[in-house]
Design a protein around this motif. Structure first.
Motif, PDB file in Angstrom:
ATOM      1  N   MET A  43       0.856  -1.176   0.000  1.00 49.65           N
ATOM      2  CA  MET A  43       0.000   0.000   0.000  1.00 49.65           C
ATOM      3  C   MET A  43       0.899   1.235   0.000  1.00 49.65           C
ATOM      4  SD  MET A  43      -3.007   1.067   2.743  1.00 49.65           S
ATOM      5  CE  MET A  43      -3.267  -0.622   3.115  1.00 49.65           C
ATOM      6  N   LYS A  84      -0.148   7.381  -0.434  1.00 51.69           N
ATOM      7  CA  LYS A  84      -1.386   8.097  -0.752  1.00 51.69           C
ATOM      8  C   LYS A  84      -2.604   7.244  -0.385  1.00 51.69           C
ATOM      9  CE  LYS A  84      -1.898   7.686  -5.560  1.00 51.69           C
ATOM     10  NZ  LYS A  84      -1.924   8.177  -6.908  1.00 51.69           N
ATOM     11  N   GLU A  85      -2.498   5.917  -0.473  1.00 54.98           N
ATOM     12  CA  GLU A  85      -3.597   5.042  -0.034  1.00 54.98           C
ATOM     13  C   GLU A  85      -3.727   5.044   1.488  1.00 54.98           C
ATOM     14  OE1 GLU A  85      -2.263   1.481  -1.935  1.00 54.98           O
ATOM     15  OE2 GLU A  85      -3.547   1.792  -3.671  1.00 54.98           O
ATOM     16  N   ALA A 122      -5.433   8.190   2.392  1.00 52.86           N
ATOM     17  CA  ALA A 122      -6.850   8.112   2.035  1.00 52.86           C
ATOM     18  C   ALA A 122      -7.644   7.389   3.119  1.00 52.86           C
ATOM     19  CB  ALA A 122      -7.017   7.404   0.693  1.00 52.86           C
ATOM     20  N   ILE A 123      -7.139   6.250   3.555  1.00 49.64           N
ATOM     21  CA  ILE A 123      -7.819   5.443   4.576  1.00 49.64           C
ATOM     22  C   ILE A 123      -7.881   6.202   5.901  1.00 49.64           C
ATOM     23  CG2 ILE A 123      -7.582   3.364   6.000  1.00 49.64           C
ATOM     24  CD1 ILE A 123      -6.408   2.028   3.385  1.00 49.64           C
ATOM     25  N   ARG A 144     -10.090   9.102  -2.115  1.00 48.88           N
ATOM     26  CA  ARG A 144     -10.119   7.990  -3.083  1.00 48.88           C
ATOM     27  C   ARG A 144      -8.717   7.615  -3.547  1.00 48.88           C
ATOM     28  NH1 ARG A 144     -13.980  11.402  -4.934  1.00 48.88           N
ATOM     29  NH2 ARG A 144     -12.669  12.068  -6.685  1.00 48.88           N
ATOM     30  N   ALA A 145      -7.714   8.336  -3.043  1.00 48.12           N
ATOM     31  CA  ALA A 145      -6.312   8.129  -3.441  1.00 48.12           C
ATOM     32  C   ALA A 145      -6.116   8.405  -4.927  1.00 48.12           C
ATOM     33  CB  ALA A 145      -5.817   6.744  -3.056  1.00 48.12           C
ATOM     34  N   SER A 148      -2.218  12.881  -4.912  1.00 49.15           N
ATOM     35  CA  SER A 148      -1.299  12.937  -3.777  1.00 49.15           C
ATOM     36  C   SER A 148      -1.340  14.347  -3.209  1.00 49.15           C
ATOM     37  CB  SER A 148       0.125  12.628  -4.225  1.00 49.15           C
ATOM     38  OG  SER A 148       0.228  11.316  -4.697  1.00 49.15           O
TER      39      SER A 148
END
Length: 70
Positions: A1, A4-5, A8-9, A41-42, A45
């Motif tokens: 992961m 940026k993910e 997002a989370i 939503r990724a 960035s």
């Protein structure tokens, strides 16, 4: 992961925990709701400047937005 993910989370989790809509967070951070959604939503960035604006609007340390949990 990728980072940026992770952001997002974490952003979605923290925002929901504070019972804020994307629009409310956007208003508090002087960003657009569309941009907040794209970060969640990724799709994009966020710069460190934007990371700081969002963290300040949420009342959290910026590191909380980019630290992997679990």
């Amino acid at each position: 992961m990728d980072l940026k993910e992770v952001m997002a989370i974490n952003l979605r989790r923290i925002r929901h925990g504070k019972q804020l809509t994307q629009e409310e967070l956007a208003d508090r951070s002087s960003l657009s709701a569309r941009y907040i959604g794209a970060i969640e939503r990724a799709d994009v960035s966020a710069s460190v400047t934007v990371l700081g604006q969002i963290a300040e609007a949420l009342g959290v340390d910026p590191a909380e937005l980019v630290t992997k949990s679990g």
